[in-house]
Each structure stands twice: as C-alpha cells, then as structure tokens.
Design a protein around this motif. Sequence first.
Motif, short mmCIF file in Angstrom:
data_model
loop_
_atom_site.label_atom_id
_atom_site.label_comp_id
_atom_site.label_asym_id
_atom_site.label_seq_id
_atom_site.Cartn_x
_atom_site.Cartn_y
_atom_site.Cartn_z
N ALA B 242 -30.72 20.58 -19.09
CA ALA B 242 -30.64 20.04 -17.73
C ALA B 242 -29.29 20.35 -17.11
O ALA B 242 -28.35 20.73 -17.79
N GLU B 243 -29.20 20.17 -15.79
CA GLU B 243 -27.93 20.44 -15.10
C GLU B 243 -26.89 19.37 -15.39
O GLU B 243 -25.70 19.59 -15.24
N ASP B 244 -27.30 18.21 -15.80
CA ASP B 244 -26.38 17.15 -16.22
C ASP B 244 -27.20 16.08 -16.95
O ASP B 244 -28.42 16.18 -17.02
N GLU B 245 -26.53 15.09 -17.48
CA GLU B 245 -27.23 14.10 -18.29
C GLU B 245 -28.11 13.19 -17.43
O GLU B 245 -29.10 12.63 -17.91
N ILE B 246 -27.73 13.04 -16.16
CA ILE B 246 -28.55 12.23 -15.27
C ILE B 246 -29.91 12.91 -15.11
O ILE B 246 -30.97 12.29 -15.21
N ALA B 247 -29.86 14.21 -14.88
CA ALA B 247 -31.10 14.97 -14.77
C ALA B 247 -31.85 14.94 -16.10
O ALA B 247 -33.07 14.79 -16.13
N ALA B 248 -31.11 15.05 -17.20
CA ALA B 248 -31.76 15.10 -18.53
C ALA B 248 -32.65 13.89 -18.75
O ALA B 248 -33.81 14.02 -19.12
N ILE B 249 -32.11 12.71 -18.53
CA ILE B 249 -32.92 11.52 -18.81
C ILE B 249 -34.03 11.38 -17.78
O ILE B 249 -35.16 11.00 -18.12
N ASN B 250 -33.77 11.73 -16.54
CA ASN B 250 -34.82 11.61 -15.52
C ASN B 250 -35.96 12.61 -15.77
O ASN B 250 -37.12 12.31 -15.51
N MET B 251 -35.61 13.78 -16.26
CA MET B 251 -36.66 14.75 -16.61
C MET B 251 -37.52 14.21 -17.75
O MET B 251 -38.75 14.31 -17.72
N ALA B 252 -36.85 13.68 -18.74
CA ALA B 252 -37.59 13.16 -19.90
C ALA B 252 -38.51 12.02 -19.46
O ALA B 252 -39.65 11.91 -19.92
N ILE B 253 -38.04 11.21 -18.54
CA ILE B 253 -38.86 10.11 -18.02
C ILE B 253 -40.05 10.68 -17.24
O ILE B 253 -41.18 10.21 -17.39
N GLY B 254 -39.80 11.71 -16.46
CA GLY B 254 -40.89 12.35 -15.70
C GLY B 254 -41.95 12.92 -16.64
O GLY B 254 -43.15 12.71 -16.44
N ALA B 255 -41.49 13.61 -17.68
CA ALA B 255 -42.44 14.20 -18.63
C ALA B 255 -43.24 13.11 -19.35
O ALA B 255 -44.44 13.25 -19.57
N SER B 256 -42.58 12.04 -19.67
CA SER B 256 -43.26 10.93 -20.35
C SER B 256 -44.28 10.29 -19.41
O SER B 256 -45.40 9.99 -19.80
N PHE B 257 -43.90 10.13 -18.15
CA PHE B 257 -44.84 9.60 -17.14
C PHE B 257 -46.08 10.48 -17.07
O PHE B 257 -47.20 9.99 -16.95
N ALA B 258 -45.85 11.80 -17.16
CA ALA B 258 -46.98 12.74 -17.06
C ALA B 258 -47.82 12.76 -18.32
O ALA B 258 -48.90 13.35 -18.33
N GLY B 259 -47.31 12.16 -19.41
CA GLY B 259 -48.17 12.00 -20.58
C GLY B 259 -47.75 12.64 -21.88
O GLY B 259 -48.55 12.74 -22.80
N VAL B 260 -46.51 13.11 -21.98
CA VAL B 260 -46.09 13.67 -23.26
C VAL B 260 -44.91 12.89 -23.84
O VAL B 260 -44.12 12.30 -23.11
N ARG B 261 -44.82 12.90 -25.16
CA ARG B 261 -43.71 12.21 -25.82
C ARG B 261 -42.40 12.95 -25.52
O ARG B 261 -42.32 14.16 -25.72
#
Lengths: 283, 574
Positions: B242-261
């Motif tokens: 990710a471009e920074d850690e803020i993006a990193a955690i938000n991306m992971a949250i987005g992916a989890s919302f979409a249905g993957v671990r």
Amino acid sequence: MPTLEDYKGEIPSWCPGCGNFGILKTFKEAMVDLNIKPHQFTIVSGIGQASKFPHYLKCNTFNGLHGRTLPVATGIILANHEMLVIAVAGDGDCYGEGGNHLMHAIRRNINVKLFVHDNQIYALTKGQASPTSMEGMKTKNQPFGVLSGQLNPMALAVALDCTFVARGFAGDTEHLKGLIKEAINHRGFALVDVLQPCVTLNKINTYKWYKERVYHIEPEYNPEDRVEAFKRALEWGERIPIGIIYRNHRPTFEERIPIIKDKPLVGQSFDLSIIEATLKEFY
Amino acid sequence: MDYSIKIGGEAGQGIQTIGNTLGRVFSRRGYHLFTHQDYESRIRGGHNLFQLRFSDSPVMASRDRIDILVALDKESILLHEKELSEHGIVIYDSSALKQRYEKPYFLDVPFRDLAMEHGGNKIMVNTVATGAVLGMLKIEIDILVETIKDTLKKKGEEIIKGNINAAMAGHDFTTRQCQRCSFSTAPQSKPKMLIAGNDAIGLGAVASGCKFYSAYPMTPSTGIMLYAAGKAKDYGIIVEQAEDEIAAINMAIGASFAGVRSMTGSSGGGFALMVEGLSLAAMTETPIVIALAQRPGPATGLPTRTEQGDLLFAIYTAHGEFPRVIFAPGTPEKAFYLTNKAFDIAEKYQIPVLILTDQYLADSQWTFDGFDLKGIRYTDYRIRGDAFKDISGYKRHHCTDNGVSPLGIPGDSKHLIVTDSDEHNEEGHIIEDVETRKKMVDKRLFKKLPLIRQEIEPPILYGNSHPEIVITGWGSTYGVMKEAVDDISKNKDIAMLHFSEIYPFPSTERFDYLNLLNNAKLTICIENNATGQFAYLMKGETGYEFNATINKYDGRPFTLEYLSGELDAHIRRL
Ligand SMILES: Cc1ncc(C[n+]2csc(CCOP(=O)(O)OP(=O)(O)O)c2C)c(N)n1
Ligand SMILES: [Mg+2]
C-alpha cells in the motif's frame, strides 16, 4: 429491469436545494438506464455531506472513514473484481484528507469509479476552506481569505495519466447522466468531479456562478490527446469545461494480477492440501 | 553438547547467508537449534551478527558464551573475543582483515584465496567459511552439499559446482589445520523443522486461508509480507504494498468486507497510523488480523532492534470502546497456531485481532519436530452463495442474542450489505438516536465480550507445580525464561508463568494462576521494556502486584546468562 422505486433509500439530511439532490436523482436514473440492480454494485464513501450518498439510495454500502474511500474500494475490487465498485467522496475527503490515496488509485488504475461532489467547501464541518476553494475566499477559519493555491483535480488527474477524467455539474443533470454512464462503462479508474453548489455555506460558487461559466466540451474534441487534455484541464474561471476531458486505455490493475484471471478472489475456495509441501520447505 | 557460533561482520558481507546455511545443516542433522540476529539499520557497513546455538537437547535462547567466532571484520574480534568459552576458537582471514592474530585460539583461514582457487569467485568466501565451520565441528560435508544444491537450484550447475568446491576447500582446511578443535557432534536421528517467527506468522496466515495481505514495509514486520508474497501464486493470495499504513489497513478492511480473509502488519510507527482503521474495523464489525512486530521506540527508535514496548499501546489504542483480542506468542510454533486462532476468532466474532511480536521473535529461528496440521481451525463463518440467497430479511448488523450478526458476501444475493463507520442501525444506516446507540454498543461490546473471553487460554505453567519462586513473562521471552527455570530448578523450586493470550486478560477459571502467585515467596515479572507494562496490566486486571521486576530496555534481547544473573541476585536476597 430495475425501476427508480427500487433505488429509494433513506430520507436525505441535506439542505433543501443542495446540489447533492441533483446528483442523487441523476445517479439513480443512470443505474436504471444501465440496468444495474442494487445488489450488483457497492458504493464506498467517506465522511462528509456527500458521503451520506449511499444511504439515500439502495446498494451495498461501505461508508468508511473520512478520506479513506479509495483504499477500501481498492480492497473490495481486488477481492471481487466482478463487482461494480463506486466511490463517492467530498472534495475535502478526497483531495484533502485522502489526497495520497487518489494519486495511488490513479497509478494502479483500479476499476473503480470515483465521483467527487465538489462544493469547494467543507460542508459537514460548517464551512471551512477545502483544497478546491478559490484563493481569497473568506471563511470563519480563513479570515484573511484562502492563501493556498486552488487544487485543480482535472489537471492533477491528467498529469497522472488517469484513464478517465471528467467534470460534471449538478445543475446540468442530463449531461451529468451521460458522464456517469460513460464512467461506469469505462474500464479502469474514472474520476468524475461534479461541481455541486452548497447553498448554505458557499456563497461564491453558487448555481448562478456555475451556470454563467460552464460549457459543454464540443463533440469534435478528442479526449485521447493528452496535451490537449492538459490544456483543457487548466481552464477555470470565466469558462469552465464540463464533459470528458481525458481518456486512455491502460490495462486495469486487476487484469494484471495473474491469480485472479479466471475467478475473483472471493470465489476461490481455500485448499489446505498443498500445505504439507509448504511445510517441507522448512526442512 | 551445547555449542554457540557467532558470525560477525559488516552488513553486506554475507553474514546471513553463512548463518542460514549453517542453521539448515544443523537442523537437517537433527540438532535443536536457536538462532538470533542483531543488525544495524543500514545496507552496507556497520556491525552485524548472527548467532547460532545448537545442541542435542532443546535450546530456545542465546548464550553469551561462544565456541566459534567467525570474524569477517576486525570489530567482531574487538567486541566478541572476550565471549569465547575455554575451548573457543576465532576463525578469520588475515589477508582480508589485514592483520594477523597470534594467540593460540585464532585460526587463520584464507577464505578469499580458497574461494578464488576452488570456487573461482571471491563471492564464495561465505561458502568457504561455512565449510570451515563444519570442518571444525567434525560434521561431514554431505548435508552442506545437499543444502547448496537446494538453495542454488535456480543459479545453474556452474555456480553450484563452484560453491561445493569452495565448501570442501574450507572444510578440508580446518579439518587439517585446526589442532585445538575438540568439538564432538554426534548426528541425531531425524531432521528438524527450522522456522523463524515472521515466517511462522506468514505460514499461519496461509494455512488459515488468508487471501489478502496489504502492508507498507517496516522492520521487523516486513518478513510476514515477504512470506505471503512468496506464496501468492501457490495459494492465490493478493499481496499489495500500500501507499501507506492507513491505506494498508483500509484495503484489508475493504477486502474483508468483500468476503475474503484479510490481514495487515506493521511495527509501532506504522501501526500508529493504522489506529483509526482499527476503530473502523470495530465499528463496521469487519474481521481483520493485524500483526504488530514491536521495535524500540519512541518514534523511529532503534529500527532493527527489539523491545516489548507496545503492549499497552496495542491494548488501549484506537478511539471508542470495542472488543479486541491480543496474542503474543513466545515461539514460532505458537506464532503459527495463534495466527490461525486469530483468523478464526476475528471472523467468528467480527472483531480485530492483533498478533504482537518483536524483532527478536520475528527474526530468530527455532527447530521443531514439525507442526501438526490437525491443530488448524478452519470454519468459514461467512454466508455465501445459495445460503445467503435463501435467508429472508437480512440485516448486516442484526442484533442477535450473542451479538454476532450474519456476515454476508456483497453481491451473492439480493440482500444488501450496508455498513457504516457512523453509528448505525441494524440495517447499517446512520442513526443518532439514544436507544439504537445503546443497543449497538451492547451488541458489539457487552454481548460479544463474555464469549470472546472464553476463547482465551490461561498462561502456561512450566517447572515446579508448587513453586517458591515464580517468574512471569509474555511474548518473546518464553525461551530464555524457560531455560532459566531449567538452570535454577536444580537448586530451587521455581516455575515460569508465560502469557501468550493476553487480552482480554485470561480468567483464573481454568487455571488459578493468582493462587499460584499468592503462594510463592518470590514473584518476578520479566519484560523487555522499561516500565513493566505487563506488571501494570496484571495489577489493573487482577490487583496482583509482583514482588520484583526485571526490565531490559537497551534494545537487545535477554540472553540466558544475563537473565540468570539478574534472577540470582533476587534469589540470593530471599
Ligand atoms: C479523520 C477525520 N478528520 C476530520 C473529520 C471531520 N470532518 C468530517 S467531514 C469533513 C470535511 C467535509 O468536507 P467534504 O469532504 O468536502 O464533504 P462535504 O461535507 O463538503 O460534502 C471533516 C473535516 C473526520 N470525520 N475525520
Ligand atoms: Mg465539500
């Protein structure tokens, strides 16, 4: 075929006459025209008046943090690239708090459509300057007027080779509907900056102000010429172009990830059978 | 048999290559092995070391006393000569160091000349040195030859041959020339598994069905991302820098919302940037696993060193009140299983789970007989496909009896998944009224918490079951504490309490550790930090106060001699 009724959401808490209403209505119409049903797409939004948008229609919704719309949208599209992912943000949200993410979403060229409701002000927090506020604009918080230069999102996006760059106007909904549909049909990252009058807090950039200035980009214009696009993007002031300013056809980020070529990540089942082989690597 | 080898030199000299190769040879020969690294935050120069300790019985900490010092620079000799045991030996290359050492325990091995002559390239000095160490230990060359073939597979025949010749040259040299070498090393029965903390977390994630890992590089957490990236193709994992850690955690949250671990990881500063996202995961009830590999702070601190300074930060950080789980494994094996448990619990209760490690555990390698995959939990708690289509009246944040709402996959059904970082109603829409607010806090926090508490295992007791002395610790100090107990238990009734599931703080229901502490004459809390954060937590959670604390905050891990010395001082006063 979905109907407008299918998109009826919660009752908006926007001020009467807000530019957001025009965008909302137009968006619903575009979805009906495109035959996209509520469960077939996800809107990710941030925090601000604009970001309440998904609650006022019907769709899968992730209403996240102020400024963090695009990272969440990135995660969603990577996990499920068959889902239509739309990001909705305010000018403060997307160009201020989340500016870094915009740059990188454009670089990646994720297949996300970003609609920025650009009222040139921080509305929800009651009228501070935003990155797109015009120089000199006085607010309670900028008593000497805005001293920083005005961010030009169109020029920024063209400079970053964003694959779809457009500007619309909430007061010209027929035109806006066309842009929304084009953006959704585009493959790749789309930035649509929508001029959105804030009738309560921005006394400069009013409906009247915009109406006197916006003009439709002429049909002969070739949006695939980047140098021309940059010139067009720089136009602001007496005349403000609305329409598609720039477009190109770079492959999307998702297309370049080999492991999701055949199936979205979310559809791939988990198979523990190769783990034995993986464990052997530690011997 | 219990030997320690230290390899010292500048960054870029190949210390890790020598250390890793020797480690592989020892574990393949069936020895118990423990390695740790100490390096500077630079690419070239400076002073770095790699220490290996191997034995025919379990080892899980480093010693100060070393038996072989491989000195690739002069500074290594200056700093570590004094650590040699009575039969210890230094090997070095006088032509590279431009100095000769005459003391009897120095052995001059022409690494460079042998590399040129037998390998055909001076790059192979590392292989010569590796062979030389094995020659000193009277360990046959065959396992090294195999290891070279495995690790250099992609480099081609030529390079493999050169390295084998270089290894043999080093081996022959010390076999013939090392008169003082008196090591005895009988091979053990079965090869052992050798794994470092970061790899174990990565492996644990992979084995838990993690499909998405987004992070921003930061020592000492980067290894986890690298491991996942290395497995991206085989396991179908998207690893996004990710471009920074803020993006990193938000991306992971987005992916989890979409249905993957999904998982993310960082160290203190990067994790600090993630904190708002942690709170977002809690509010939207999106499962997420976060690895927090600690390093000494504040701010950039000592980027490549170790500390247990972020325990209270991990527990109390992020705005608002919500449940979270914090694990702090003490070994790579535990890191593997707890990572798996983290994924399970995160998804089961739709909460954030943190795995707390530090540079010491992240980089140190341990041997095991193997990981038993029967211990792996995998339940898919999400509602997918037809199952999701078939349910009626779906509400993402439905207030169920246990507070856990159905977690559907957006797009799998006509049911809409709506969630919000604003307080929301059961449908997920923004609300501000008092009843809904209260109901939602009750659901997220009070209903889930008792269930989450029950998942938490009590601390491990090691040593005497009615101890006079109890030493207590958490996370990476497990190994050194355990060895200290072994040492001291020869004369004293001593035991160790080790906590690896830290928060919610374990109850005394299944194991009354407070009773144990209350009945002891001397209780000591041992932590790799300055303020005794665990001792503070214990007092707050249980009211119990330790008699004494031992804190180390120089950025370096405890060694066995250091800890035993400190403990002796306390015990003598008993
Ligand atoms: C991290 C963080 N900082 C600040 C805020 C407060 N905040 C909420 S919305 C907003 C700005 C809104 O402006 P804009 O994004 O342009 O949206 P608008 O309300 O104008 O539609 C701010 C500063 C917040 N919610 N979170
Ligand atoms: Mg705004």
